[in-house]
Design a protein around this motif. Sequence first.
Motif, PDB file in Angstrom:
ATOM      1  N   ALA A 126       3.432  -5.391  -5.251  1.00 12.09           N
ATOM      2  CA  ALA A 126       2.747  -5.393  -4.016  1.00 12.09           C
ATOM      3  C   ALA A 126       3.583  -5.739  -2.745  1.00 12.09           C
ATOM      4  O   ALA A 126       3.454  -4.988  -1.562  1.00 12.09           O
ATOM      5  CB  ALA A 126       1.765  -6.784  -3.996  1.00 12.09           C
ATOM      6  N   VAL A 127       4.750  -6.597  -2.942  1.00 16.49           N
ATOM      7  CA  VAL A 127       5.622  -6.899  -2.003  1.00 16.49           C
ATOM      8  C   VAL A 127       6.430  -5.622  -1.530  1.00 16.49           C
ATOM      9  O   VAL A 127       6.664  -4.975  -0.364  1.00 16.49           O
ATOM     10  CB  VAL A 127       6.550  -7.814  -2.434  1.00 16.49           C
ATOM     11  CG1 VAL A 127       7.649  -8.194  -1.278  1.00 16.49           C
ATOM     12  CG2 VAL A 127       6.051  -9.320  -2.785  1.00 16.49           C
ATOM     13  N   ARG A 128       6.818  -4.892  -2.609  1.00 15.12           N
ATOM     14  CA  ARG A 128       7.627  -3.577  -2.247  1.00 15.12           C
ATOM     15  C   ARG A 128       6.606  -2.687  -1.599  1.00 15.12           C
ATOM     16  O   ARG A 128       7.271  -1.804  -0.613  1.00 15.12           O
ATOM     17  CB  ARG A 128       8.097  -3.037  -3.619  1.00 15.12           C
ATOM     18  CG  ARG A 128       9.252  -3.854  -4.268  1.00 15.12           C
ATOM     19  CD  ARG A 128       9.962  -2.965  -5.364  1.00 15.12           C
ATOM     20  NE  ARG A 128       9.195  -2.806  -6.404  1.00 15.12           N
ATOM     21  CZ  ARG A 128       8.793  -3.597  -7.534  1.00 15.12           C
ATOM     22  NH1 ARG A 128       9.909  -4.525  -7.632  1.00 15.12           N
ATOM     23  NH2 ARG A 128       8.043  -3.348  -8.707  1.00 15.12           N
ATOM     24  N   LEU A 129       5.613  -2.528  -1.968  1.00  8.17           N
ATOM     25  CA  LEU A 129       4.423  -1.239  -1.651  1.00  8.17           C
ATOM     26  C   LEU A 129       4.238  -1.737  -0.078  1.00  8.17           C
ATOM     27  O   LEU A 129       4.131  -0.579   0.705  1.00  8.17           O
ATOM     28  CB  LEU A 129       3.252  -1.404  -2.464  1.00  8.17           C
ATOM     29  CG  LEU A 129       3.286  -0.392  -3.827  1.00  8.17           C
ATOM     30  CD1 LEU A 129       1.836  -0.884  -4.433  1.00  8.17           C
ATOM     31  CD2 LEU A 129       3.544   0.978  -3.419  1.00  8.17           C
ATOM     32  N   VAL A 130       3.873  -3.214   0.222  1.00 10.54           N
ATOM     33  CA  VAL A 130       3.807  -3.393   1.471  1.00 10.54           C
ATOM     34  C   VAL A 130       4.727  -2.853   2.777  1.00 10.54           C
ATOM     35  O   VAL A 130       4.782  -2.517   3.741  1.00 10.54           O
ATOM     36  CB  VAL A 130       3.442  -4.840   1.782  1.00 10.54           C
ATOM     37  CG1 VAL A 130       3.585  -5.235   3.297  1.00 10.54           C
ATOM     38  CG2 VAL A 130       1.990  -5.224   1.054  1.00 10.54           C
ATOM     39  N   ALA A 131       6.083  -3.208   2.085  1.00 11.90           N
ATOM     40  CA  ALA A 131       7.392  -3.006   2.863  1.00 11.90           C
ATOM     41  C   ALA A 131       7.100  -1.358   2.985  1.00 11.90           C
ATOM     42  O   ALA A 131       7.787  -0.699   3.965  1.00 11.90           O
ATOM     43  CB  ALA A 131       8.447  -3.412   2.136  1.00 11.90           C
ATOM     44  N   ARG A 132       7.012  -0.478   2.178  1.00 12.14           N
ATOM     45  CA  ARG A 132       6.970   0.791   2.049  1.00 12.14           C
ATOM     46  C   ARG A 132       5.886   1.527   2.999  1.00 12.14           C
ATOM     47  O   ARG A 132       5.995   2.487   3.750  1.00 12.14           O
ATOM     48  CB  ARG A 132       7.241   1.504   0.557  1.00 12.14           C
ATOM     49  CG  ARG A 132       7.147   2.925   0.774  1.00 12.14           C
ATOM     50  CD  ARG A 132       7.668   3.423  -0.757  1.00 12.14           C
ATOM     51  NE  ARG A 132       6.735   3.188  -1.648  1.00 12.14           N
ATOM     52  CZ  ARG A 132       5.762   4.018  -2.129  1.00 12.14           C
ATOM     53  NH1 ARG A 132       5.471   5.000  -1.236  1.00 12.14           N
ATOM     54  NH2 ARG A 132       4.952   3.667  -3.027  1.00 12.14           N
ATOM     55  N   LEU A 133       4.631   1.175   2.578  1.00 13.12           N
ATOM     56  CA  LEU A 133       3.479   1.765   3.170  1.00 13.12           C
ATOM     57  C   LEU A 133       3.135   1.047   4.559  1.00 13.12           C
ATOM     58  O   LEU A 133       2.359   1.953   5.282  1.00 13.12           O
ATOM     59  CB  LEU A 133       2.512   1.557   2.158  1.00 13.12           C
ATOM     60  CG  LEU A 133       2.530   2.299   0.809  1.00 13.12           C
ATOM     61  CD1 LEU A 133       1.382   2.019  -0.310  1.00 13.12           C
ATOM     62  CD2 LEU A 133       2.875   3.833   0.987  1.00 13.12           C
ATOM     63  N   ARG A 134       3.336  -0.190   4.803  1.00 14.35           N
ATOM     64  CA  ARG A 134       3.172  -0.834   6.146  1.00 14.35           C
ATOM     65  C   ARG A 134       1.390  -0.755   6.210  1.00 14.35           C
ATOM     66  O   ARG A 134       1.213  -0.175   7.295  1.00 14.35           O
ATOM     67  CB  ARG A 134       3.917  -0.240   7.288  1.00 14.35           C
ATOM     68  CG  ARG A 134       5.438  -0.349   7.171  1.00 14.35           C
ATOM     69  CD  ARG A 134       5.880  -1.526   7.536  1.00 14.35           C
ATOM     70  NE  ARG A 134       7.098  -1.737   7.344  1.00 14.35           N
ATOM     71  CZ  ARG A 134       7.948  -2.770   7.848  1.00 14.35           C
ATOM     72  NH1 ARG A 134       7.391  -3.416   8.581  1.00 14.35           N
ATOM     73  NH2 ARG A 134       9.311  -2.897   7.349  1.00 14.35           N
ATOM     74  N   PRO A 135       0.829  -1.222   5.184  1.00 14.23           N
ATOM     75  CA  PRO A 135      -0.630  -1.273   5.706  1.00 14.23           C
ATOM     76  C   PRO A 135      -1.022  -2.173   6.721  1.00 14.23           C
ATOM     77  O   PRO A 135      -0.101  -3.224   7.035  1.00 14.23           O
ATOM     78  CB  PRO A 135      -1.136  -1.843   4.389  1.00 14.23           C
ATOM     79  CG  PRO A 135      -0.151  -2.680   3.683  1.00 14.23           C
ATOM     80  CD  PRO A 135       1.082  -1.831   4.058  1.00 14.23           C
ATOM     81  N   ASP A 136      -2.058  -2.216   7.323  1.00 14.87           N
ATOM     82  CA  ASP A 136      -2.635  -3.274   8.294  1.00 14.87           C
ATOM     83  C   ASP A 136      -2.833  -4.608   7.737  1.00 14.87           C
ATOM     84  O   ASP A 136      -2.694  -5.584   8.181  1.00 14.87           O
ATOM     85  CB  ASP A 136      -3.783  -2.794   9.050  1.00 14.87           C
ATOM     86  CG  ASP A 136      -3.323  -1.543  10.162  1.00 14.87           C
ATOM     87  OD1 ASP A 136      -2.344  -1.537  10.822  1.00 14.87           O
ATOM     88  OD2 ASP A 136      -3.995  -0.401   9.788  1.00 14.87           O
ATOM     89  N   VAL A 137      -3.631  -4.416   6.514  1.00 15.32           N
ATOM     90  CA  VAL A 137      -4.413  -5.454   5.847  1.00 15.32           C
ATOM     91  C   VAL A 137      -4.233  -5.422   4.156  1.00 15.32           C
ATOM     92  O   VAL A 137      -4.382  -4.356   3.594  1.00 15.32           O
ATOM     93  CB  VAL A 137      -5.746  -5.638   6.079  1.00 15.32           C
ATOM     94  CG1 VAL A 137      -6.271  -6.889   5.281  1.00 15.32           C
ATOM     95  CG2 VAL A 137      -6.126  -5.665   7.589  1.00 15.32           C
TER      96      VAL A 137
END
Length: 228
Positions: free
Chosen positions: A46-57
């Motif tokens: 999840a941490v990696r995906l957030v850094a890559r995808l840059r979701p709002d929430v």
Amino acid sequence: MSDDAAEPLRLLIVDDHTVVRAGLRALLEGEPGFEVVGETGDGTDAVRLVARLRPDVVLMDLRLTDPGTPSPAGADSVDGIDGIEATRRILATTPGVRVVVLTSHGRTADVLRAVEAGARGYVLKAGPPEELFRAVRAAAAGGMALAPEAAASVLGHAAEPGPALTDREVEVVRLLAQGHSNRAIASTLFLAEATIKTHLVRIYRKLGTENRAATVSEAVRRGLIELA
């Protein structure tokens, strides 16, 4: 966070049950203004995906499966990082992302841990979909949204009497929230670095916290400071 109101809110789902993720995806993608950009059942992923995808929430399950225990039917194998730790890491590494905890549990300790970790929302899976939608939109806008049960827990905890911070201690916490080091805080307030350390010891004791991040979260929750 997108400045264009016409742009859909980009969401990432973190839950260790594939069936739950599928249900959430279908629910959220059926709501106007939402776009699910990814999903995972693993805290570190999840941490990696957030850094890559840059979701709002990020919709974060609170209790991810421990790697030392057999995964329940329908659950993905995860690395042992729970939703609280994943939230902390996400907010530390990808500024601007908001986290809404979505869980089956409404215990006071869980709610407070989530808020202290920086979550902007706490919603129960058993609640109505509209509650989840409101929480996502509120978090994306920089607000806070708690399920009624969670809000009652936070308010009850906040009502407990506790020693007040001095004006100087509030100044220290405000500078903490801005990311300043002890040395920078000392320079800003024209104090010795040792004096700042003493202030921090007293602040931790008064707020019942153990580190800088939890102290800032608790100060915000108590209304002592506001985050920009």
